[in-house]
Design a protein around this motif. Structure first.
Motif, PDB file in Angstrom:
ATOM      1  N   THR A   4       0.818  -1.222   0.000  1.00 53.15           N
ATOM      2  CA  THR A   4       0.000   0.000   0.000  1.00 53.15           C
ATOM      3  C   THR A   4       0.849   1.268   0.000  1.00 53.15           C
ATOM      4  N   LYS A   5       2.133   1.140   0.314  1.00 57.96           N
ATOM      5  CA  LYS A   5       2.994   2.323   0.474  1.00 57.96           C
ATOM      6  C   LYS A   5       3.005   3.218  -0.762  1.00 57.96           C
ATOM      7  N   ASP A   6       3.294   2.659  -1.938  1.00 59.06           N
ATOM      8  CA  ASP A   6       3.374   3.481  -3.145  1.00 59.06           C
ATOM      9  C   ASP A   6       2.015   4.070  -3.506  1.00 59.06           C
ATOM     10  N   PHE A   7       0.951   3.329  -3.232  1.00 59.45           N
ATOM     11  CA  PHE A   7      -0.399   3.851  -3.495  1.00 59.45           C
ATOM     12  C   PHE A   7      -0.673   5.061  -2.607  1.00 59.45           C
ATOM     13  N   PHE A   8      -0.307   4.964  -1.323  1.00 58.74           N
ATOM     14  CA  PHE A   8      -0.498   6.092  -0.401  1.00 58.74           C
ATOM     15  C   PHE A   8       0.370   7.283  -0.810  1.00 58.74           C
ATOM     16  N   LYS A   9       1.655   7.023  -1.081  1.00 59.21           N
ATOM     17  CA  LYS A   9       2.561   8.111  -1.479  1.00 59.21           C
ATOM     18  C   LYS A   9       2.103   8.772  -2.769  1.00 59.21           C
ATOM     19  N   GLY A  10       1.404   8.021  -3.621  1.00 58.15           N
ATOM     20  CA  GLY A  10       0.917   8.585  -4.875  1.00 58.15           C
ATOM     21  C   GLY A  10      -0.078   9.710  -4.674  1.00 58.15           C
ATOM     22  N   HIS A  11      -0.688   9.788  -3.484  1.00 53.47           N
ATOM     23  CA  HIS A  11      -1.616  10.869  -3.161  1.00 53.47           C
ATOM     24  C   HIS A  11      -0.895  12.117  -2.651  1.00 53.47           C
ATOM     25  N   LEU A  12       0.390  11.975  -2.291  1.00 50.62           N
ATOM     26  CA  LEU A  12       1.123  13.049  -1.615  1.00 50.62           C
ATOM     27  C   LEU A  12       2.175  13.625  -2.554  1.00 50.62           C
ATOM     28  N   ASP A  13       1.969  14.840  -2.988  1.00 51.72           N
ATOM     29  CA  ASP A  13       2.874  15.466  -3.945  1.00 51.72           C
ATOM     30  C   ASP A  13       4.117  16.017  -3.256  1.00 51.72           C
ATOM     31  N   GLY A  14       5.285  15.851  -3.886  1.00 51.19           N
ATOM     32  CA  GLY A  14       6.488  16.542  -3.435  1.00 51.19           C
ATOM     33  C   GLY A  14       7.337  15.816  -2.428  1.00 51.19           C
ATOM     34  N   LEU A  15       7.204  14.497  -2.301  1.00 49.45           N
ATOM     35  CA  LEU A  15       8.048  13.740  -1.363  1.00 49.45           C
ATOM     36  C   LEU A  15       9.161  13.059  -2.156  1.00 49.45           C
ATOM     37  N   SER A  16      10.318  13.688  -2.206  1.00 50.95           N
ATOM     38  CA  SER A  16      11.420  13.164  -3.008  1.00 50.95           C
ATOM     39  C   SER A  16      12.380  12.303  -2.198  1.00 50.95           C
ATOM     40  N   ILE A  17      12.238  12.294  -0.885  1.00 49.27           N
ATOM     41  CA  ILE A  17      13.151  11.527  -0.035  1.00 49.27           C
ATOM     42  C   ILE A  17      12.345  10.555   0.818  1.00 49.27           C
ATOM     43  N   GLU A  18      12.779   9.293   0.821  1.00 48.15           N
ATOM     44  CA  GLU A  18      12.130   8.263   1.651  1.00 48.15           C
ATOM     45  C   GLU A  18      13.179   7.596   2.518  1.00 48.15           C
ATOM     46  N   LEU A  19      12.855   7.411   3.780  1.00 46.80           N
ATOM     47  CA  LEU A  19      13.747   6.749   4.725  1.00 46.80           C
ATOM     48  C   LEU A  19      13.093   5.445   5.172  1.00 46.80           C
ATOM     49  N   GLN A  20      13.717   4.321   4.817  1.00 46.87           N
ATOM     50  CA  GLN A  20      13.243   3.003   5.236  1.00 46.87           C
ATOM     51  C   GLN A  20      13.846   2.679   6.597  1.00 46.87           C
ATOM     52  N   ALA A  21      13.021   2.327   7.567  1.00 45.35           N
ATOM     53  CA  ALA A  21      13.511   2.104   8.926  1.00 45.35           C
ATOM     54  C   ALA A  21      12.972   0.789   9.475  1.00 45.35           C
ATOM     55  N   ASN A  22      13.884  -0.030   9.999  1.00 45.60           N
ATOM     56  CA  ASN A  22      13.514  -1.289  10.643  1.00 45.60           C
ATOM     57  C   ASN A  22      13.738  -1.249  12.152  1.00 45.60           C
ATOM     58  N   GLU A  23      14.461  -0.224  12.619  1.00 46.03           N
ATOM     59  CA  GLU A  23      14.683  -0.037  14.049  1.00 46.03           C
ATOM     60  C   GLU A  23      14.888   1.448  14.314  1.00 46.03           C
ATOM     61  N   HIS A  24      14.794   1.846  15.580  1.00 41.59           N
ATOM     62  CA  HIS A  24      14.871   3.269  15.923  1.00 41.59           C
ATOM     63  C   HIS A  24      16.180   3.915  15.498  1.00 41.59           C
ATOM     64  N   ASP A  25      17.270   3.141  15.514  1.00 37.85           N
ATOM     65  CA  ASP A  25      18.573   3.700  15.152  1.00 37.85           C
ATOM     66  C   ASP A  25      18.635   4.101  13.676  1.00 37.85           C
ATOM     67  N   ASP A  26      17.671   3.643  12.865  1.00 39.62           N
ATOM     68  CA  ASP A  26      17.637   4.030  11.451  1.00 39.62           C
ATOM     69  C   ASP A  26      17.061   5.431  11.264  1.00 39.62           C
ATOM     70  N   ALA A  51      20.979  10.705  10.049  1.00 47.37           N
ATOM     71  CA  ALA A  51      20.590   9.908   8.887  1.00 47.37           C
ATOM     72  C   ALA A  51      19.689  10.715   7.955  1.00 47.37           C
ATOM     73  N   ILE A  52      18.756  11.466   8.529  1.00 48.49           N
ATOM     74  CA  ILE A  52      17.870  12.298   7.716  1.00 48.49           C
ATOM     75  C   ILE A  52      18.673  13.386   7.017  1.00 48.49           C
ATOM     76  N   GLY A  53      19.611  14.014   7.743  1.00 46.55           N
ATOM     77  CA  GLY A  53      20.427  15.071   7.159  1.00 46.55           C
ATOM     78  C   GLY A  53      21.251  14.573   5.988  1.00 46.55           C
ATOM     79  N   GLU A  54      21.823  13.367   6.108  1.00 54.72           N
ATOM     80  CA  GLU A  54      22.608  12.813   5.009  1.00 54.72           C
ATOM     81  C   GLU A  54      21.734  12.545   3.789  1.00 54.72           C
ATOM     82  N   SER A  55      20.504  12.064   4.010  1.00 58.49           N
ATOM     83  CA  SER A  55      19.586  11.819   2.894  1.00 58.49           C
ATOM     84  C   SER A  55      19.235  13.114   2.180  1.00 58.49           C
ATOM     85  N   VAL A  56      18.984  14.165   2.958  1.00 53.20           N
ATOM     86  CA  VAL A  56      18.660  15.468   2.368  1.00 53.20           C
ATOM     87  C   VAL A  56      19.852  16.011   1.600  1.00 53.20           C
ATOM     88  N   LYS A  57      21.035  15.914   2.182  1.00 53.73           N
ATOM     89  CA  LYS A  57      22.237  16.449   1.548  1.00 53.73           C
ATOM     90  C   LYS A  57      22.498  15.765   0.208  1.00 53.73           C
TER      91      LYS A  57
END
Length: 308
Positions: free
Chosen positions: A269-291, A296-302
Motif C-alpha cells: 500500500t505504500k506506493d499507493f499512499f505516497k501517490g496521493h502526496l505530492d512533493g516527497l522526493s526523499i524516503e527513509l526506510q527504517a527497521n529499528e529506531h537507530d535508522d 541519517a535524515i540530514g545525510e539523505s537530504v544532503k
C-alpha cells in the motif's frame, strides 16, 4: 476459480511484493507459499467431496489467523481525488526573526544553482513571518502537545489522481489522511505526522501528529515494535548562505518484529499512499529506531539536494 482461491492467491502475491521490497525474509515467504499450496490441496478436497464445508471453513480461518488475523475488504473505496499543493517540490524556505537583512533570498523550491550547499541542522523556530498561521483545528491530544485535527481544511492545488480507488491489497486512503499532509505542508504547524491502517485493515488513517517544537524522540516513541507505520517528518536545515529551509521526509517504518501480514499490507500500500502526496522526493526506510536519526535524515537530504 473460486473467490477463496482468488483471496489466497492475493495473499501470495502480497507476500511476494513484500519479499521483493526486503520487508520480510525469504523463510517468511516460504512459509506463506507452503500454506498457500496446502490451502489449494484442501480446496481440491472440498471440491471433490472429501472434506465437509464446515471443516474447510475452520481450516481457512486458522490459515488466515496464522498470517496475523488482519481482515481486508477489497470493496473499500477511496473517498477523494487528492491534488498537490502549489509550487515545486516539497521544500519551503523558513525565515527566522534573527536572520540578517543581507541574507540572500531563496527561491520557492529552495534549490541553489551552481553551488554545493553545506548543511547545518537548524534549531526549531516558532517565530512567524508575515501573517500569523491559524491554529490547528481541535481534536484528540497526541505526543508533543498537538491535536489530531477534526475537519481538516482541504488545501493544495492540482493533486495527483490515482487510477484506482484502492491499493493492490484492497486498502483505501481516507480524505482526512491526505488533507493532513497538505495542511502540514502549507501551514507548517506540525513537526511530524504518522499514518496507520485502521482496525479493519481497509483504510489508511491518521495515527498522530507532533507539535512544531516536538522532538524526533517523541515520534520514535509512537512507533510500535509489532506493527508498521507511515510518517512524514519536517526536517529543517541551513544552507551555505545561511538561509533556513524545510524538507518533508517520508518515513516507512517496518520493524523486523512486526507481523508478517502487517509487513505485506503496508508494503503493498505504500506506493499507493505516497501517490496521493505530492512533493516527497526523499524516503527513509527504517527497521529499528537507530535508522531514524537527525544525522541519517540530514545525510539523505544532503545527497538529494547536492544532486539537484
Amino acid at each position: 476459480m473460486s473467490d477463496d482461491s482468488f483471496e489466497m492467491t492475493d495473499c501470495l502475491k502480497t507476500a511476494r511484493s513484500a519479499l521483493d521490497q526486503n520487508l520480510i525474509e525469504s523463510n517468511d515467504y516460504d512459509q506463506v507459499k507452503a500454506a498457500f499450496l496446502r490451502a489449494q490441496q484442501i480446496r481440491a478436497g472440498l471440491d471433490a467431496g472429501f472434506i465437509r464445508q464446515d471443516d474447510y471453513d475452520q481450516i481457512k480461518q486458522t490459515f488466515l489467523q496464522s498470517l496475523g488475523g488482519m481482515s481486508v475488504s477489497p470493496s473499500s473505496a477511496v473517498q477523494h481525488h487528492p491534488q498537490p499543493s502549489a509550487g515545486k517540490g516539497d521544500e519551503h524556505p523558513s525565515v527566522p526573526s534573527s536572520a540578517p537583512a543581507t541574507a540572500p533570498q531563496a527561491s520557492q523550491s529552495g534549490r541553489q544553482t551552481n553551488r554545493q550547499p553545506s548543511f547545518t541542522q537548524a534549531a526549531p523556530s516558532t517565530s512567524q513571518s508575515h501573517a500569523p498561521t491559524p491554529a490547528a483545528p481541535s481534536g484528540p491530544v497526541t505526543a508533543g502537545g498537538a491535536h489530531i485535527p477534526a475537519d481538516i481544511p482541504k488545501m493544495g492545488g492540482n493533486r495527483p489522481k490515482q487510477p484506482q480507488g484502492t491499493s493492490m491489497s484492497g486498502i483505501a486512503v481516507t480524505e482526512d489522511a491526505v488533507n493532513l499532509y497538505y495542511y502540514m505542508k502549507a501551514k507548517s504547524v506540525y513537526r511530524w505526522a504518522l499514518w496507520k491502517l485502521n482496525d479493519a485493515g481497509n483504510e489508511v488513517v491518521i495515527a498522530g501528529v507532533g507539535a512544531k517544537d516536538s522532538p524526533l524522540s517523541e515520534l520514535l516513541g509512537l512507533l510500535p515494535n509489532t506493527d508498521c507505520r507511515y510518517g512524514v517528518y519536517d526536517y529543517q536545515f541551513v544552507n551555505s548562505d545561511g538561509c533556513i529551509f524545510n524538507k518533508l521526509i517520508f518515513l516507512n517504518w517496518a520493524p523486523d518484529t512486526a507481523r508478517i501480514k502487517a509487513k505485506m499490507m503496508y508494503a503493498s500500500t505504500k506506493d499507493f499512499f505516497k501517490g496521493h502526496l505530492d512533493g516527497l522526493s526523499i524516503e527513509l526506510q527504517a527497521n529499528e529506531h537507530d535508522d531514524i536519526t537527525e544525522e541519517a535524515i540530514g545525510e539523505s537530504v544532503k545527497s538529494v539536494i547536492t544532486r539537484q
